[in-house]
Design a protein around this motif. Structure first.
Motif, PDB file in Angstrom:
ATOM      1  N   LEU A   1       0.817  -1.211   0.000  1.00  0.00           N
ATOM      2  CA  LEU A   1       0.000   0.000   0.000  1.00  0.00           C
ATOM      3  C   LEU A   1       0.854   1.266   0.000  1.00  0.00           C
ATOM      4  CD1 LEU A   1      -3.024  -0.901   2.304  1.00  0.00           C
ATOM      5  CD2 LEU A   1      -2.785  -1.057  -0.174  1.00  0.00           C
ATOM      6  N   PHE A   2       2.072   1.187   0.521  1.00  0.00           N
ATOM      7  CA  PHE A   2       2.994   2.326   0.428  1.00  0.00           C
ATOM      8  C   PHE A   2       3.317   2.630  -1.035  1.00  0.00           C
ATOM      9  CE2 PHE A   2       7.256   4.163   0.231  1.00  0.00           C
ATOM     10  CZ  PHE A   2       7.162   5.216   1.139  1.00  0.00           C
ATOM     11  N   ALA A   3       3.384   1.578  -1.876  1.00  0.00           N
ATOM     12  CA  ALA A   3       3.735   1.762  -3.289  1.00  0.00           C
ATOM     13  C   ALA A   3       2.572   2.308  -4.113  1.00  0.00           C
ATOM     14  CB  ALA A   3       4.208   0.440  -3.887  1.00  0.00           C
ATOM     15  N   VAL A   4       1.335   2.087  -3.661  1.00  0.00           N
ATOM     16  CA  VAL A   4       0.163   2.473  -4.454  1.00  0.00           C
ATOM     17  C   VAL A   4       0.135   3.962  -4.785  1.00  0.00           C
ATOM     18  CG1 VAL A   4      -2.362   2.683  -4.367  1.00  0.00           C
ATOM     19  CG2 VAL A   4      -1.274   0.511  -3.797  1.00  0.00           C
ATOM     20  N   PRO A   5       0.375   4.885  -3.834  1.00  0.00           N
ATOM     21  CA  PRO A   5       0.329   6.309  -4.186  1.00  0.00           C
ATOM     22  C   PRO A   5       1.329   6.707  -5.267  1.00  0.00           C
ATOM     23  CG  PRO A   5       0.251   6.034  -1.806  1.00  0.00           C
ATOM     24  CD  PRO A   5       0.567   4.700  -2.381  1.00  0.00           C
ATOM     25  N   PHE A   6       2.473   6.042  -5.323  1.00  0.00           N
ATOM     26  CA  PHE A   6       3.457   6.370  -6.349  1.00  0.00           C
ATOM     27  C   PHE A   6       2.944   5.983  -7.725  1.00  0.00           C
ATOM     28  CE2 PHE A   6       5.751   6.103  -2.395  1.00  0.00           C
ATOM     29  CZ  PHE A   6       6.688   7.125  -2.473  1.00  0.00           C
ATOM     30  N   ILE A   7       2.192   4.885  -7.795  1.00  0.00           N
ATOM     31  CA  ILE A   7       1.575   4.487  -9.061  1.00  0.00           C
ATOM     32  C   ILE A   7       0.499   5.491  -9.455  1.00  0.00           C
ATOM     33  CG2 ILE A   7       0.259   2.674 -10.236  1.00  0.00           C
ATOM     34  CD1 ILE A   7       1.509   0.670  -8.256  1.00  0.00           C
ATOM     35  N   GLN A   8      -0.363   5.818  -8.519  1.00  0.00           N
ATOM     36  CA  GLN A   8      -1.496   6.697  -8.809  1.00  0.00           C
ATOM     37  C   GLN A   8      -1.049   8.105  -9.182  1.00  0.00           C
ATOM     38  OE1 GLN A   8      -3.605   6.149  -5.097  1.00  0.00           O
ATOM     39  NE2 GLN A   8      -5.054   4.726  -6.025  1.00  0.00           N
ATOM     40  N   THR A   9      -0.181   8.688  -8.372  1.00  0.00           N
ATOM     41  CA  THR A   9       0.198  10.080  -8.620  1.00  0.00           C
ATOM     42  C   THR A   9       1.052  10.219  -9.877  1.00  0.00           C
ATOM     43  OG1 THR A   9       2.081   9.840  -7.105  1.00  0.00           O
ATOM     44  CG2 THR A   9       0.057  10.736  -6.201  1.00  0.00           C
TER      45      THR A   9
END
Length: 385
Positions: free
Chosen positions: A262-270
């Motif tokens: 879940l830490f990696a998810v924002p980097f994908i989204q943004t």
């Protein structure tokens, strides 16, 4: 929301961005207050709830595309990633705080009281929007009303088809959303198969902290300069963490893997949002972001739909007592409670890693930032803030 996304995107591109946001919030407020009335004056029927949920979904379908399309007109290009990270951070806070806050309110009030609080939040949002000025895209007046809404909505997909790199971007995001939906749907039954509610609460809390921390880091840092590479590398990290979560029925391992994923998810989204903000012309961003949301919501819906049958009918029997994969994978993954879902998590993680590697190998996507020129924004529509 999925079905109406193309038309909603066309409306966003016809309207002032602030107007679109205010209409979405006003629609949500109306749905909330109707629900309050139904609960106050009787027991709502199931068919009434279906209609209200559908209307609420249509209203929500306009919020994120309108908000992202407004960012282009409010924020300088070099800060798109930070702005998108702030949006994701706020949404992550809502996801973390909202459910326990709703449960706590139920202890002191009724369902209608909780929904009334929800209605008040819409009023607060409308008051906030009333204070904000969002410049209109330079060609808004000339573009409105030229074609039917359906044809204008279809133009969003045509715009993407003419740019294979953006289609590849949406395909990658679809895989990420599908795998994430399967994990989100099954993390609870997997843990409850071999442990109790306390362990489940700990794992979910650790994962929520990872999501929130990732959003904070992105919003402060701004994300990697090479956004496509950062997105694909984050997808690989997400996939590897997903695979690790299925290795053993261990709370410590699952919690750590859930945190990293879940830490990696924002980097994908943004990163993906910043790419679209930079590469898509402002006049069509409402439609393109609506298409992006339609693809994402479709992938999530399919993930939720197939997660249960896949777990119960396919993967659980494979690693249950006497299962076909017990002799080969049993010594590695274990046998019995939660192990079939663990194997499914490893498959989902493998899908995410594969999608990331394929994205790296697909030249139009890998070289998107170099091949696809930035969209022009008329002078005066974007501030340096």
């Amino acid at each position: 929301g999925i079905v109406t996304a193309p038309v909603i995107g066309a409306l966003i591109d016809r309207w002032d961005r602030r107007q679109a946001l205010m209409l979405s919030d006003a629609g949500g407020a109306i749905v909330a207050i109707v629900l309050v009335v139904l609960f106050r004056f009787g027991q709502p029927q199931v068919w009434q709830l279906y209609i209200l949920v559908a209307l609420g979904s249509i209203c929500r379908a306009g919020q994120v595309p309108a908000l992202m399309a407004a960012i282009t007109l409010l924020v300088a290009k070099q800060r798109h990633s930070r702005a998108a990270g702030l949006v994701q951070a706020v949404q992550a806070v809502a996801l973390v705080v909202g459910p326990p806050a709703g449960a706590a309110l139920l202890l002191v009030t009724s369902v209608s009281g909780v929904v009334l609080v929800d209605f008040a939040t819409y009023l607060f949002a409308l008051a906030t929007l009333a204070l904000v000025r969002v410049p209109a895209p330079p060609d808004l007046a000339g573009a409105a009303g030229q074609r039917s809404l359906l044809r204008e909505g279809a133009a969003g997909w045509s715009y993407l088809q003419e740019r294979p790199a953006l289609v590849g971007l949406l395909a990658f995001l679809a895989v990420m959303n599908f795998t994430l939906a399967v994990v989100q749907a099954l993390i609870t039954p997997m843990i409850l198969d071999f442990s109790g509610a306390a362990v489940l609460g700990t794992v979910l809390s650790v994962g929520s902290v990872g999501l929130l921390l990732g959003n904070v880091v992105v919003s402060l840092w701004g994300g990697p300069a090479r956004r496509v590479r950062g997105m694909l590398c984050s997808g690989t990290v997400f996939g590897l963490a997903g695979m690790a979560s299925g290795l053993r029925a261990s709370m410590a391992l699952i919690a750590a893997a859930f945190f990293v994923a879940l830490f990696a998810v924002p980097f994908i989204q943004t990163s993906s949002q910043a790419i679209l903000l930079a590469k898509v012309a402002p006049a069509i961003q409402g439609r393109v972001f609506a298409m992006r949301q339609m693809v994402a919501w479709s992938a999530i819906s399919i993930g939720y739909l197939v997660a249960g049958p896949l777990a119960d009918r396919v993967f659980k029997p494979l690693l249950g007592p006497g299962g076909r994969l017990v002799p080969t994978l049993g010594p590695l993954l274990g046998v019995g409670a939660g192990r079939g879902i663990g194997l499914l998590f490893m498959v989902m993680g493998g899908m995410a890693v594969t999608a990331s590697l394929l994205g790296q190998g697909y030249a139009p996507l890998r070289e998107l930032e170099q091949r696809l020129p930035d969209a022009a924004v008329a002078p005066g529509t974007t501030s340096a803030a």
